[in-house]
Write a protein that holds these residues in place. Structure first.
Motif, mmCIF file in Angstrom:
data_model
loop_
_atom_site.group_PDB
_atom_site.id
_atom_site.type_symbol
_atom_site.label_atom_id
_atom_site.label_comp_id
_atom_site.label_asym_id
_atom_site.label_seq_id
_atom_site.Cartn_x
_atom_site.Cartn_y
_atom_site.Cartn_z
ATOM 1 N N PRO A 122 0.905 -1.217 0.007
ATOM 2 C CA PRO A 122 -0.102 -0.084 -0.018
ATOM 3 C C PRO A 122 0.646 1.350 0.112
ATOM 4 O O PRO A 122 1.868 1.476 0.787
ATOM 5 C CB PRO A 122 -0.930 -0.340 1.385
ATOM 6 N N ALA A 123 0.540 2.121 -0.783
ATOM 7 C CA ALA A 123 0.960 3.501 -0.921
ATOM 8 C C ALA A 123 0.055 4.182 0.285
ATOM 9 O O ALA A 123 -0.972 4.449 0.137
ATOM 10 C CB ALA A 123 0.794 4.231 -2.281
ATOM 11 N N GLN A 124 0.555 5.068 1.057
ATOM 12 C CA GLN A 124 0.069 5.353 2.189
ATOM 13 C C GLN A 124 -0.429 6.927 2.003
ATOM 14 O O GLN A 124 -1.355 7.491 2.721
ATOM 15 C CB GLN A 124 0.553 5.204 3.547
ATOM 16 N N GLY A 125 -0.003 7.903 1.313
ATOM 17 C CA GLY A 125 -0.307 8.999 0.757
ATOM 18 C C GLY A 125 0.510 9.904 1.717
ATOM 19 O O GLY A 125 1.083 9.566 2.828
ATOM 20 N N TYR A 126 0.400 11.289 1.380
ATOM 21 C CA TYR A 126 1.421 12.140 2.083
ATOM 22 C C TYR A 126 0.560 13.369 2.594
ATOM 23 O O TYR A 126 0.920 14.300 2.920
ATOM 24 C CB TYR A 126 2.289 12.489 1.188
ATOM 25 N N ARG A 127 -0.694 13.262 2.744
ATOM 26 C CA ARG A 127 -1.553 14.550 3.495
ATOM 27 C C ARG A 127 -1.024 14.915 4.368
ATOM 28 O O ARG A 127 -1.184 16.286 4.678
ATOM 29 C CB ARG A 127 -3.039 13.711 3.440
ATOM 30 N N ASP A 132 6.458 21.377 1.396
ATOM 31 C CA ASP A 132 7.554 20.917 0.467
ATOM 32 C C ASP A 132 7.427 19.503 0.111
ATOM 33 O O ASP A 132 7.759 19.201 -1.118
ATOM 34 C CB ASP A 132 8.792 21.340 1.137
ATOM 35 N N LYS A 133 7.259 18.462 1.054
ATOM 36 C CA LYS A 133 7.300 17.147 0.596
ATOM 37 C C LYS A 133 6.007 16.668 -0.150
ATOM 38 O O LYS A 133 6.222 16.099 -1.054
ATOM 39 C CB LYS A 133 7.279 16.240 2.067
ATOM 40 N N ARG A 139 5.356 16.245 -7.897
ATOM 41 C CA ARG A 139 5.965 16.406 -9.192
ATOM 42 C C ARG A 139 6.779 15.300 -9.721
ATOM 43 O O ARG A 139 7.700 15.471 -10.504
ATOM 44 C CB ARG A 139 6.565 17.657 -9.066
ATOM 45 N N SER A 140 6.991 14.516 -8.766
ATOM 46 C CA SER A 140 8.305 13.425 -8.897
ATOM 47 C C SER A 140 7.919 12.406 -10.239
ATOM 48 O O SER A 140 9.069 11.841 -10.650
ATOM 49 C CB SER A 140 8.277 12.643 -7.583
ATOM 50 N N ARG A 141 6.802 12.330 -10.610
ATOM 51 C CA ARG A 141 6.528 11.079 -11.632
ATOM 52 C C ARG A 141 6.078 11.900 -12.803
ATOM 53 O O ARG A 141 6.667 11.497 -13.819
ATOM 54 C CB ARG A 141 5.505 10.170 -11.011
ATOM 55 N N TRP A 142 5.153 12.503 -12.851
ATOM 56 C CA TRP A 142 4.333 13.035 -14.035
ATOM 57 C C TRP A 142 5.387 13.932 -15.033
ATOM 58 O O TRP A 142 5.441 13.948 -16.130
ATOM 59 C CB TRP A 142 3.050 13.566 -14.148
ATOM 60 N N THR A 143 6.282 14.791 -14.042
ATOM 61 C CA THR A 143 7.102 15.548 -14.777
ATOM 62 C C THR A 143 8.157 14.768 -15.534
ATOM 63 O O THR A 143 8.735 15.233 -16.629
ATOM 64 C CB THR A 143 7.712 16.604 -13.703
ATOM 65 N N GLN A 144 8.550 13.671 -14.740
ATOM 66 C CA GLN A 144 9.737 12.772 -15.520
ATOM 67 C C GLN A 144 9.145 12.094 -16.885
ATOM 68 O O GLN A 144 9.930 12.226 -17.814
ATOM 69 C CB GLN A 144 10.226 11.550 -14.570
ATOM 70 N N LEU A 193 -2.021 11.220 -4.598
ATOM 71 C CA LEU A 193 -0.935 10.458 -3.858
ATOM 72 C C LEU A 193 -0.409 11.576 -2.622
ATOM 73 O O LEU A 193 -0.165 11.362 -1.716
ATOM 74 C CB LEU A 193 0.154 9.871 -4.575
ATOM 75 N N ALA A 194 0.001 12.703 -3.263
ATOM 76 C CA ALA A 194 0.656 13.545 -2.628
ATOM 77 C C ALA A 194 -0.267 14.351 -1.435
ATOM 78 O O ALA A 194 0.223 14.860 -0.514
ATOM 79 C CB ALA A 194 1.098 14.772 -3.250
ATOM 80 N N ASN A 195 -1.497 14.280 -1.627
ATOM 81 C CA ASN A 195 -2.404 15.136 -0.931
ATOM 82 C C ASN A 195 -3.621 14.530 -0.170
ATOM 83 O O ASN A 195 -4.448 15.057 0.385
ATOM 84 C CB ASN A 195 -3.209 16.135 -1.504
ATOM 85 N N ASP A 196 -3.424 13.172 -0.125
ATOM 86 C CA ASP A 196 -4.564 12.303 0.530
ATOM 87 C C ASP A 196 -4.046 11.138 1.249
ATOM 88 O O ASP A 196 -2.541 11.130 1.419
ATOM 89 C CB ASP A 196 -5.284 11.696 -0.443
ATOM 90 N N ALA A 197 -4.331 10.543 2.148
ATOM 91 C CA ALA A 197 -3.680 9.623 3.289
ATOM 92 C C ALA A 197 -4.679 8.489 3.443
ATOM 93 O O ALA A 197 -5.939 8.439 3.793
ATOM 94 C CB ALA A 197 -3.413 10.222 4.592
ATOM 95 N N LEU A 198 -4.242 7.248 3.252
ATOM 96 C CA LEU A 198 -4.905 5.952 3.209
ATOM 97 C C LEU A 198 -5.515 5.966 4.831
ATOM 98 O O LEU A 198 -6.680 5.326 4.769
ATOM 99 C CB LEU A 198 -4.021 4.728 2.785
#
Length: 274
Positions: A122-127, A132-133, A139-144, A193-198
């Motif tokens: 499980p990806a737990q999210g970063y809410r 900065d995190k 931006r870490s995936r779609w920009t690449q 992923l960046a703004n929610d939390a499992l």
């Protein structure tokens, strides 16, 4: 029996999915860099199950969500509309990686429609991380992908999602899924992923739940998955000889873990689609 990949038209747009088998409906939600077809090796492992794997909104032929900055709940509402269109009243739900976040949101909001919930790698999210995190994760995936193109992105990223010395055909399967990514859908998923939390969802549902993780997962390591299971008060199980996409590295072991979990569900919790 062959896997059938098809589409249904919903009020919110087209929803694409793959469908195989007959029996208890088991719904498969893929991770951020994947798609419905990634589950095909697993689908061939078990009889007595109807496997249904979606292409998440904005993936494959599935229409993107209208909300540019969606939450897991926005994806869960599309999931609810899709399952209603298929007349599936109750399912076993398996969410892998980012799909685990969506599955948790659905189980919280529609507990009567879920017999059991499996959270795999499980990806737990970063809410709850600092701004900065969260921005870095977003931006870490779609920009690449946008900068490198599909071929270069897939060549660099795919091997990391599997175990060390993964089979060539498995790496090729992961790369093929990455070649089908749409930047717009990938961007929306990255925002979620960046703004929610499992845990904000999974801790608020009474649905029977279990956590699985590949024992060689380098993306969402077993230590984090075990800690999540402990916090949720649910069982945990390793998938041996498997990396992050554990159901590709070890489909037989993953299917055995699914069967073991389903055996713990009471007949009233399961509902067949015969």
């Amino acid at each position: 029996m062959e896997v059938q990949c098809r589409e249904v038209s919903l009020a919110s747009g087209c929803q694409a999915f793959c469908d195989m088998g007959r029996g208890i409906p088991v719904v498969l939600l893929h991770g951020i860099s994947s798609g419905a077809r990634s589950w095909v090796p697993l689908m061939h492992q078990s009889a007595g199950v109807r496997w249904l794997a979606w292409d998440a909104p904005g993936y494959g032929e599935s229409s993107a969500l209208a909300e540019p900055h969606p939450s897991a709940r926005d994806y869960a509402l599309r999931l609810a509309a899709w399952l209603e269109a298929l007349a599936l009243e109750r399912v076993v739900l398996i969410g892998h990686s980012l799909g685990a976040l969506i599955a948790s949101a659905y189980a919280r909001d529609f507990p009567d429609r879920v017999s059991g919930l499996l959270l795999a790698d499980p990806a737990q999210g970063y809410r709850h991380a600092d701004s900065d995190k969260r921005d870095a994760v977003y931006r870490s995936r779609w920009t690449q992908l946008a900068a490198q193109g599909h071929a270069a992105y897939a060549a660099a990223r795919a091997p990391r999602l599997l175990r060390e010395n993964a089979r060539v055909e498995d790496i090729a399967r992961v790369q093929a899924g990455m070649h089908r990514l749409e930047v717009s859908g990938f961007t929306q998923a990255s925002w979620m992923l960046a703004n929610d939390a499992l845990e904000d969802y999974a801790s608020r549902t009474s649905v029977p739940t279990r956590v699985l993780c590949g024992d060689e997962d380098r993306i969402t390591p077993p230590s984090g998955a075990r800690a999540l299971a402990e916090r949720l008060g649910v069982a945990y199980r390793d998938i041996p000889c498997a990396g992050h996409i554990s159901y590709i590295d070890a489909p037989a072991a993953f299917a055995a873990a699914v069967a073991d979990f389903m055996a713990t569900l009471s007949p009233s919790q399961e509902k067949s689609d015969l």
